[in-house]
Design a protein around this motif. Structure first.
Motif, short mmCIF file in Angstrom:
data_model
loop_
_atom_site.label_atom_id
_atom_site.label_comp_id
_atom_site.label_asym_id
_atom_site.label_seq_id
_atom_site.Cartn_x
_atom_site.Cartn_y
_atom_site.Cartn_z
N TRP A 1 2.15 1.69 -3.51
CA TRP A 1 1.07 2.15 -4.39
C TRP A 1 0.74 3.62 -4.16
O TRP A 1 0.38 4.33 -5.10
CB TRP A 1 -0.18 1.29 -4.18
N SER A 2 0.86 4.07 -2.91
CA SER A 2 0.50 5.46 -2.60
C SER A 2 1.47 6.45 -3.23
O SER A 2 1.14 7.63 -3.36
CB SER A 2 0.45 5.66 -1.08
N SER B 1 -4.17 3.99 0.95
CA SER B 1 -3.38 4.42 -0.20
C SER B 1 -3.77 5.79 -0.76
O SER B 1 -2.89 6.64 -0.95
CB SER B 1 -3.46 3.35 -1.29
N VAL C 1 0.84 -1.20 0.00
CA VAL C 1 0.00 0.00 0.00
C VAL C 1 0.87 1.25 0.00
O VAL C 1 0.57 2.24 -0.69
CB VAL C 1 -0.95 -0.02 1.21
#
Length: 297
Positions: free
Chosen positions: A21-22, A256, A18
């Motif tokens: 992805w962020s 995220s 996560v």
């Protein structure tokens, strides 16, 4: 005791995925200042393919990779054309036209799109909560797209919004069709990127984008290839394997978009728009309603 240890490890793997992805929206935003969407996709795909092949070779599965490449080349070409070729090309167009905070918020409605597309493809039925969740999510999309001027319906960039919404359709379609894919997940992903590479290269050649590269965008593309398209998938897959509750790990994804907006404001120089925060809140509440209904079921 072992189950507890596995769940802790699963949470750590999930949080790592996560976190990676962020940062992607920021990497997209910065890289697209120097590279076209096609150029960015070509480099990221090539880097990701190299990362995945190295990982598979390290695991001792190279022979299996070649076996599946010969046996299921049609499947690999089909899925590779959908993702990463078409999906990322459309998504990057959205990021190129919209502020990254808006594009990434709209892209998170793919889970709602997945529910509606599962009706004709998987013959699933919609529940009342699906309609409620969809209403909340798409109100959030309208609020973000109009910068809070909902009644006027004057979109800040209508074409960019269409691309962002279209990316959710492509992504949902990919995952629905992926339920019938018999290839091992890591092998399948690697072959998708391998068979997508000539398609992306041919498209770049036809659109005249194999020349005039700006070196300042290369590191961002490499980062996307390694972390967004490669390592994050491995971490997330490992989290799902270790956990005793897939929904608990899946809920981590709600962190995220919030982290993403923070990174954008700090590193990409994007001021946080109030309309994005309000719209994103609606989208996240809609996704929460959808997940809550699944848990209750």
């Amino acid at each position: 005791m072992k189950a507890l240890t596995n769940n802790i490890q699963a949470t750590l793997f999930g949080l790592s995925a996560v976190l990676l992805w962020s940062t992607v929206a920021t990497a997209f935003s910065i890289s697209l200042k120097y590279l076209s969407p096609t150029q960015l996709l070509l480099i990221a795909n090539l880097v990701s393919l190299g990362f995945l092949v190295t990982l598979i070779t390290f695991k001792g599965d190279a022979k299996e990779l070649f076996t599946f490449a010969k046996r299921s080349w049609k499947t690999s070409l089909f899925f590779g054309a959908i993702n990463p070729f078409i999906y990322y090309l459309i998504l990057l167009q959205a990021y190129d036209m919209l502020p990254a905070q808006e594009a990434q918020a709209i892209n998170y409605t793919w889970a709602i799109m997945l529910s509606f597309m599962a009706v004709p493809i998987l013959k699933q039925r919609l529940k009342p909560t699906d309609y409620i969740a969809a209403a909340m999510c798409y109100f959030g999309v309208i609020y973000i797209s109009t910068r809070g001027q909902v009644t006027s319906l004057e979109f800040s960039n209508g074409i960019g919004v269409v691309f962002a919404l279209l990316s959710t359709v492509i992504w949902a379609l990919y995952w629905l069709l992926n339920t019938k894919d018999k290839r091992p997940s890591l092998i399948g992903l690697t072959l998708n990127f391998a068979f997508a590479l000539p398609l992306i290269t041919l498209y770049a050649a036809l659109t005249g984008e194999l020349t005039h590269w700006n070196k300042e965008g290369l590191w961002g593309a490499v980062y996307i290839g390694v972390f967004e398209m490669g390592l994050s998938f491995v971490l997330w897959n490992q989290a799902l394997k270790l956990t005793s509750s897939a929904s608990r790990v899946a809920n981590l994804i709600f962190l995220s978009p919030l982290l993403s907006i923070f990174w954008l404001s700090q590193f990409a120089g994007e001021p946080i728009l109030q309309s994005t925060l309000v719209g994103l809140a609606c989208i996240l509440m809609g996704l929460f309603v959808q997940n809550w209904a699944k848990k209750a079921k």
